[in-house]
Motif scaffolding. Structure first.
Motif, PDB file in Angstrom:
ATOM      1  N   VAL A 142       0.838  -1.200   0.000  1.00 12.48           N
ATOM      2  CA  VAL A 142       0.000   0.000   0.000  1.00 12.48           C
ATOM      3  C   VAL A 142       0.875   1.254   0.000  1.00 12.48           C
ATOM      4  N   GLU A 143       1.893   1.261   0.833  1.00  7.35           N
ATOM      5  CA  GLU A 143       2.759   2.446   0.890  1.00  7.35           C
ATOM      6  C   GLU A 143       3.519   2.647  -0.416  1.00  7.35           C
ATOM      7  N   MET A 144       3.948   1.565  -1.034  1.00  4.28           N
ATOM      8  CA  MET A 144       4.632   1.687  -2.325  1.00  4.28           C
ATOM      9  C   MET A 144       3.670   2.218  -3.380  1.00  4.28           C
ATOM     10  N   ALA A 145       2.444   1.704  -3.375  1.00  8.09           N
ATOM     11  CA  ALA A 145       1.435   2.175  -4.327  1.00  8.09           C
ATOM     12  C   ALA A 145       1.113   3.646  -4.087  1.00  8.09           C
ATOM     13  N   PHE A 146       1.056   4.043  -2.832  1.00  4.72           N
ATOM     14  CA  PHE A 146       0.793   5.437  -2.473  1.00  4.72           C
ATOM     15  C   PHE A 146       1.868   6.349  -3.061  1.00  4.72           C
ATOM     16  N   HIS A 147       3.120   5.969  -2.892  1.00  7.07           N
ATOM     17  CA  HIS A 147       4.220   6.795  -3.402  1.00  7.07           C
ATOM     18  C   HIS A 147       4.255   6.827  -4.927  1.00  7.07           C
ATOM     19  N   ARG A 148       3.697   5.805  -5.546  1.00  2.99           N
ATOM     20  CA  ARG A 148       3.652   5.758  -7.007  1.00  2.99           C
ATOM     21  C   ARG A 148       2.360   6.345  -7.565  1.00  2.99           C
ATOM     22  N   ALA A 154      -3.167   0.184  -4.294  1.00  3.21           N
ATOM     23  CA  ALA A 154      -3.297   0.488  -2.869  1.00  3.21           C
ATOM     24  C   ALA A 154      -4.609  -0.066  -2.321  1.00  3.21           C
ATOM     25  N   ARG A 155      -5.680   0.080  -3.074  1.00  5.32           N
ATOM     26  CA  ARG A 155      -6.992  -0.405  -2.628  1.00  5.32           C
ATOM     27  C   ARG A 155      -7.014  -1.933  -2.535  1.00  5.32           C
ATOM     28  N   LEU A 156      -6.370  -2.606  -3.494  1.00  5.97           N
ATOM     29  CA  LEU A 156      -6.337  -4.067  -3.508  1.00  5.97           C
ATOM     30  C   LEU A 156      -5.713  -4.618  -2.225  1.00  5.97           C
ATOM     31  N   HIS A 157      -4.584  -4.065  -1.826  1.00  9.45           N
ATOM     32  CA  HIS A 157      -3.888  -4.565  -0.644  1.00  9.45           C
ATOM     33  C   HIS A 157      -4.526  -4.057   0.652  1.00  9.45           C
ATOM     34  N   THR A 158      -5.181  -2.917   0.582  1.00  6.46           N
ATOM     35  CA  THR A 158      -5.910  -2.419   1.746  1.00  6.46           C
ATOM     36  C   THR A 158      -7.043  -3.378   2.106  1.00  6.46           C
ATOM     37  N   LYS A 159      -7.726  -3.899   1.099  1.00 12.75           N
ATOM     38  CA  LYS A 159      -8.820  -4.847   1.343  1.00 12.75           C
ATOM     39  C   LYS A 159      -8.320  -6.094   2.067  1.00 12.75           C
ATOM     40  N   ALA A 176      -3.959  -0.348  11.403  1.00 19.94           N
ATOM     41  CA  ALA A 176      -3.232  -0.462  10.134  1.00 19.94           C
ATOM     42  C   ALA A 176      -4.180  -0.351   8.946  1.00 19.94           C
ATOM     43  N   ALA A 177      -5.377  -0.941   9.069  1.00 21.42           N
ATOM     44  CA  ALA A 177      -6.353  -0.893   7.976  1.00 21.42           C
ATOM     45  C   ALA A 177      -6.817   0.532   7.712  1.00 21.42           C
ATOM     46  N   ARG A 178      -7.046   1.291   8.782  1.00 23.95           N
ATOM     47  CA  ARG A 178      -7.479   2.683   8.612  1.00 23.95           C
ATOM     48  C   ARG A 178      -6.362   3.535   8.008  1.00 23.95           C
ATOM     49  N   LEU A 179      -5.132   3.250   8.386  1.00 27.47           N
ATOM     50  CA  LEU A 179      -4.005   3.951   7.767  1.00 27.47           C
ATOM     51  C   LEU A 179      -3.999   3.696   6.265  1.00 27.47           C
ATOM     52  N   CYS A 180      -4.158   2.447   5.889  1.00 27.99           N
ATOM     53  CA  CYS A 180      -4.130   2.097   4.470  1.00 27.99           C
ATOM     54  C   CYS A 180      -5.301   2.721   3.714  1.00 27.99           C
ATOM     55  N   ARG A 181      -6.489   2.732   4.331  1.00 29.73           N
ATOM     56  CA  ARG A 181      -7.631   3.389   3.702  1.00 29.73           C
ATOM     57  C   ARG A 181      -7.356   4.867   3.471  1.00 29.73           C
ATOM     58  N   ALA A 182      -6.674   5.478   4.421  1.00 31.92           N
ATOM     59  CA  ALA A 182      -6.334   6.895   4.296  1.00 31.92           C
ATOM     60  C   ALA A 182      -5.366   7.120   3.132  1.00 31.92           C
TER      61      ALA A 182
END
Length: 255
Positions: A142-148, A154-159, A176-182
């Motif tokens: 998710v963090e890698m997808a966010f930076h890209r 990001a949504r796929l791995h957040t789920k 952690a899930a809420r962080l990823c959703r953000a």
């Protein structure tokens, strides 16, 4: 025991305290010549360095643990005395190391190496996956997808992390899930929902006293979201708070 005691400090105090105790654990294991405990303690040291922001040192500890684990697994012996590293923790230490390696590589910005490490981590048998171990790999993705700027990835791995949180009922994974959703919301330009998710993550971590080792990073991301939303003054206040928390917890990445 030294490493486990240090892990408590990572959430309740400073990551550097975890580093210090994990180092003692490694030195003790090396002195007594117990290779399995040596693997376990280096895995803890890898995590301690990761939380403290010593990312290259985390990768070195990771390499050391993996090499020792391979050496121990290949040792020719008909009798095994004591517990192996995975039995000590009650989960696959090798998988934990793969997941933590992926996170460290993402935070350093070595995305090509991180992708290869992630692919290996995701090949784990899903029926044997331990949520608090495997979520590290998805968080890294998710963090890698966010930076890209890749919202769909990001949504796929957040789920995946949301599924772990829902099934386990663990506040730690909910944070952690809420962080990823953000991060998904930020990537997609939905700053209002991203801000709301980060406030929920902070509230959960502070109430449950779990996941506080990422408190400073949650605040840093919140400051970023507020800045993008045009709330400059509020963003500056939150960034200042994030720095204070990061210094207190010795979280160099968040700082």
């Amino acid at each position: 025991l030294l490493g486990a005691y240090g892990r408590v400090f990572a959430a309740s105090g400073a990551a550097d305290d975890y580093v210090g105790l994990a180092r003692q654990g490694v030195a003790t294991a090396e002195a007594i010549g117990d290779r399995d405990v040596f693997v376990a303690c280096n895995a803890q040291l890898c995590q301690a360095y990761l939380l403290a922001g010593y990312l290259r040192e985390s990768l070195v500890a990771n390499d050391t643990a993996v090499a020792a684990d391979i050496e121990q697994s290949g040792a020719e012996s008909d009798v095994v005395f004591g517990l192996n590293a995975s039995q000590i923790f009650g989960f696959d230490v090798g998988q934990w190391l793969r997941c933590m390696r992926t996170r460290a590589l993402v935070l350093i910005g070595q995305f090509d190496a991180a992708e290869a490490s992630l692919a290996t981590a995701l090949r784990a048998d899903r029926s044997k996956v331990i949520p608090v171990v495997q979520y590290h790999a998805h968080l890294a993705a998710v963090e890698m997808a966010f930076h890209r700027g890749d919202g769909s990835m990001a949504r796929l791995h957040t789920k995946e992390i949301e599924g772990y949180a829902s099934r386990s009922g663990m506040a730690y994974l909910f944070t952690a899930a809420r962080l990823c959703r953000a991060l998904v919301g930020t990537t997609e330009g939905d700053f209002a929902s991203a801000s709301s998710d980060l406030h929920e993550a902070l509230a959960t971590a502070r109430k449950s006293k779990t996941g506080l080792e990422i408190e400073a990073r949650l605040l840093a991301y919140l400051a970023h979201v507020l800045d993008l939303a045009g709330e400059k003054a509020r963003a500056a206040q939150v960034a200042s708070e994030a720095i204070d928390v990061a210094l207190r917890r010795t979280d160099r990445v968040a700082e």
